[in-house]
Design an enzyme around this catalytic site. Structure first.
Site, PDB file in Angstrom:
ATOM      1  N   CYS A 137       0.846  -1.188   0.000  1.00  0.00           N
ATOM      2  CA  CYS A 137       0.000   0.000   0.000  1.00  0.00           C
ATOM      3  C   CYS A 137       0.884   1.241   0.000  1.00  0.00           C
ATOM      4  CB  CYS A 137      -0.906  -0.010   1.228  1.00  0.00           C
ATOM      5  SG  CYS A 137      -1.842   1.520   1.437  1.00  0.00           S
ATOM      6  N   ASP A 180       0.287  -6.188   0.153  1.00  0.00           N
ATOM      7  CA  ASP A 180      -0.888  -6.611  -0.603  1.00  0.00           C
ATOM      8  C   ASP A 180      -0.505  -7.878  -1.361  1.00  0.00           C
ATOM      9  OD1 ASP A 180      -2.537  -4.403   0.110  1.00  0.00           O
ATOM     10  OD2 ASP A 180      -1.512  -3.162  -1.374  1.00  0.00           O
TER      11      ASP A 180
END
Length: 281
Positions: free
Chosen positions: A188, A195
């Protein structure tokens, strides 16, 4: 212009439980696309396929209702929607009464479409499909079809995007392949949280060198970028370096905050993939 640092992402937030469309935080797609050298028309088409696993509201008598929601955000929209703001927005339905699921669906479509075209004319609406609880057992789990690149035994030492790892046999006859990997990870850009995702690359053209492609996918491991931006970067790099005649890139990221985001980009018109979740989602 909205900037990710101005969003609720990474910040302590109150969780409103009465309907509030102003909670949605659109982020312009243009800056990232400009950095990739993309102009108009875009070299791809497609959509961002979202799944919301935590959607609830009250019926007219105050009884809680639950559903899954599938959202289809067209990639040509001027803005993407920041995920925490979407979570806060969905939570705002929790103690709000609606006549029926159709009214909920209509509110979602109108609000998400307005956010996706923030400040402009809505040229194509966000698709919204609700799955009632009695149909939850019809939501299947599938994995990507294709040849897994993860079978390759190789060294990796690049952990920021390295398009120079990509190559293809441009002097040989074109091939048609579908290649997959579960080794995608990015971060992120606001919180730095990892992620996790899987990616499917389908193409027709000069055969792509598979070891280089897997190393390239792994090179996103320390990259800071939203899911949508990562897939567009992959598409742009593969198109430029490998010169396929046809190309599509589809990533499915694991859920966070009850949401998963699954961008799909294609160089040619085709039906969007079914928004069916993977085991990790």
């Amino acid at each position: 212009m909205n900037h990710p640092s101005q969003s609720a992402l990474g910040k302590t937030s109150a969780y409103p439980d009465h309907y509030d469309a102003t909670l949605l935080f659109p982020i312009p797609r243009a800056p990232n696309r400009t950095a990739l050298g993309l102009g108009r028309p875009l070299p791809f088409m497609g959509a961002d396929l979202w799944t919301a696993y935590e959607l609830s509201w009250l019926n007219a008598r105050g009884k809680p209702q639950v559903a899954l929601a599938h959202f289809t955000v067209p990639c040509e929209s001027s803005h993407l929607i920041e995920s925490k703001s979407l979570k806060l927005y969905l939570n705002s339905f929790n103690n709000t009464r609606f006549d029926d699921a159709a009214q909920v669906q209509a509110a979602l479509r109108a609000d998400l479409s307005a956010a996706a075209w923030h400040g402009g004319v809505v040229q194509s609406s966000v698709g919204v499909r609700l799955v009632a609880s009695e149909w939850f057992d019809r939501e299947p789990i599938y994995e990507f079809d294709g040849l897994s690149l993860d079978r390759l035994d190789l060294d990796c030492d690049r952990f920021t995007p390295a398009p120079e790892l990509l190559g293809s046999a441009t002097d040989e006859a074109p091939v048609s392949e579908v290649l997959t990997s579960n080794l995608l990870r990015s971060n992120c850009p606001v919180t730095g949280q990892p992620d996790w995702g899987s990616v499917q690359i389908s193409y027709f053209g000069p055969q792509i060198e598979q070891a280089g492609l897997l190393r390239y996918i792994v090179s996103f491991r320390n990259h800071a970028g939203f899911h949508e931006d990562c897939v567009e970067r992959m598409f742009t790099d593969i198109q430029a370096r490998c010169q396929p005649h046809k190309l599509s890139v589809y990533a499915r990221y694991t859920r966070r905050g009850g949401l998963d985001i699954n961008p799909f980009r294609s160089s040619y018109p085709q039906a969007l993939p079914a928004n069916t979740r993977h085991a990790r989602q």
